[in-house]
Design an enzyme around this catalytic site. Structure first.
Site, PDB file in Angstrom:
ATOM      1  N   GLU A  63       0.833  -1.213   0.000  1.00 13.56           N
ATOM      2  CA  GLU A  63       0.000   0.000   0.000  1.00 13.56           C
ATOM      3  C   GLU A  63       0.863   1.256   0.000  1.00 13.56           C
ATOM      4  O   GLU A  63       0.468   2.290  -0.558  1.00 13.56           O
ATOM      5  CB  GLU A  63      -0.911   0.000   1.233  1.00 13.56           C
ATOM      6  CG  GLU A  63      -1.968  -1.097   1.245  1.00 13.56           C
ATOM      7  CD  GLU A  63      -1.474  -2.411   1.844  1.00 13.56           C
ATOM      8  OE1 GLU A  63      -0.250  -2.674   1.875  1.00 13.56           O
ATOM      9  OE2 GLU A  63      -2.349  -3.192   2.281  1.00 13.56           O
ATOM     10  N   CYS A  94      -3.064  -4.287   6.422  1.00  6.90           N
ATOM     11  CA  CYS A  94      -2.706  -4.244   7.844  1.00  6.90           C
ATOM     12  C   CYS A  94      -3.245  -2.949   8.464  1.00  6.90           C
ATOM     13  O   CYS A  94      -3.680  -2.026   7.763  1.00  6.90           O
ATOM     14  CB  CYS A  94      -1.188  -4.342   8.015  1.00  6.90           C
ATOM     15  SG  CYS A  94      -0.286  -2.839   7.579  1.00  6.90           S
TER      16      CYS A  94
HETATM   17  N1  THU Z   1       2.288  -6.595   3.859  1.00  6.86           N
HETATM   18  C1  THU Z   1       1.835  -5.700   2.937  1.00  6.86           C
HETATM   19  O1  THU Z   1       2.524  -5.398   1.951  1.00  6.86           O
HETATM   20  N2  THU Z   1       0.618  -5.147   3.137  1.00  6.86           N
HETATM   21  C2  THU Z   1      -0.228  -5.464   4.168  1.00  6.86           C
HETATM   22  O2  THU Z   1      -1.268  -4.858   4.319  1.00  6.86           O
HETATM   23  C3  THU Z   1       0.127  -6.577   5.045  1.00  6.86           C
HETATM   24  C4  THU Z   1       1.557  -6.964   5.050  1.00  6.86           C
HETATM   25  C5  THU Z   1       3.634  -7.179   3.665  1.00  6.86           C
HETATM   26  C6  THU Z   1       4.683  -6.640   4.593  1.00  6.86           C
HETATM   27  C7  THU Z   1       5.694  -7.768   4.596  1.00  6.86           C
HETATM   28  O3  THU Z   1       6.595  -7.574   3.512  1.00  6.86           O
HETATM   29  C8  THU Z   1       4.867  -9.015   4.314  1.00  6.86           C
HETATM   30  O4  THU Z   1       3.610  -8.556   3.871  1.00  6.86           O
HETATM   31  C9  THU Z   1       4.671  -9.911   5.533  1.00  6.86           C
HETATM   32  O5  THU Z   1       4.184  -9.192   6.598  1.00  6.86           O
END
Ligand code: THU
Length: 133
Positions: A63, A94
């Site tokens: 994001e 997240c």
């Molecule tokens: N991650 C995202 O790119 N976006 C989210 O909303 C959730 C988590 C990524 C961060 C990290 O590189 C991987 O997912 C594992 O947490």
């Protein structure tokens, strides 16, 4: 003004863009590739992928790079959002990224989630925002 809800073809376009972005992710530490895509209120399609770092906390969520593209391509507001994991399934953004999306949401922004389409207020009720400052 009431805007009509996002149609299935547009959701499919967003999913395809999110999957294409996911394939470019740099996630050697978690091996969890994420792609995000959004439609802006003025009809642009933007996307982003997660970019990890050996200093784990420096990792950029998908994001974050997508919002970078929002501004790099002219700014504006988000109308619809979709993010996917490596299997192409929708995942929830997240908590931090819900805050990020909330800042840039357009009126009636819709998010695809594992449980279907949701509004920003449903995924981040009573959000902190510019009105609090
Ligand atoms: N991650 C995202 O790119 N976006 C989210 O909303 C959730 C988590 C990524 C961060 C990290 O590189 C991987 O997912 C594992 O947490």
């Amino acid at each position: 003004m009431e805007s009509t809800s996002i149609d299935p073809t547009t959701w499919e376009t967003l999913k395809v863009a999110a999957v294409a972005a996911m394939e470019k992710a740099y996630a050697p530490y978690s091996n969890f590739k994420v792609g995000a895509a959004a439609l802006t209120t003025d009809g642009r399609l933007i996307s982003g992928c997660n970019v990890e770092n050996a200093a784990y906390g420096v990792t950029l969520c998908a994001e974050c790079s997508m919002i970078g593209e929002l501004f790099a391509t002219g700014g504006g507001k988000l109308r619809a959002f979709y993010c996917v994991d490596a299997s192409g399934s929708a995942i929830m953004p997240c908590g931090r990224c819900r805050q990020l999306l909330s800042e840039h949401r357009g009126e009636n922004m819709e998010l695809m989630t594992p449980r279907g389409v949701r509004s920003m207020d449903q995924v981040l009720p009573d959000a902190f925002g510019p009105h609090n400052l």
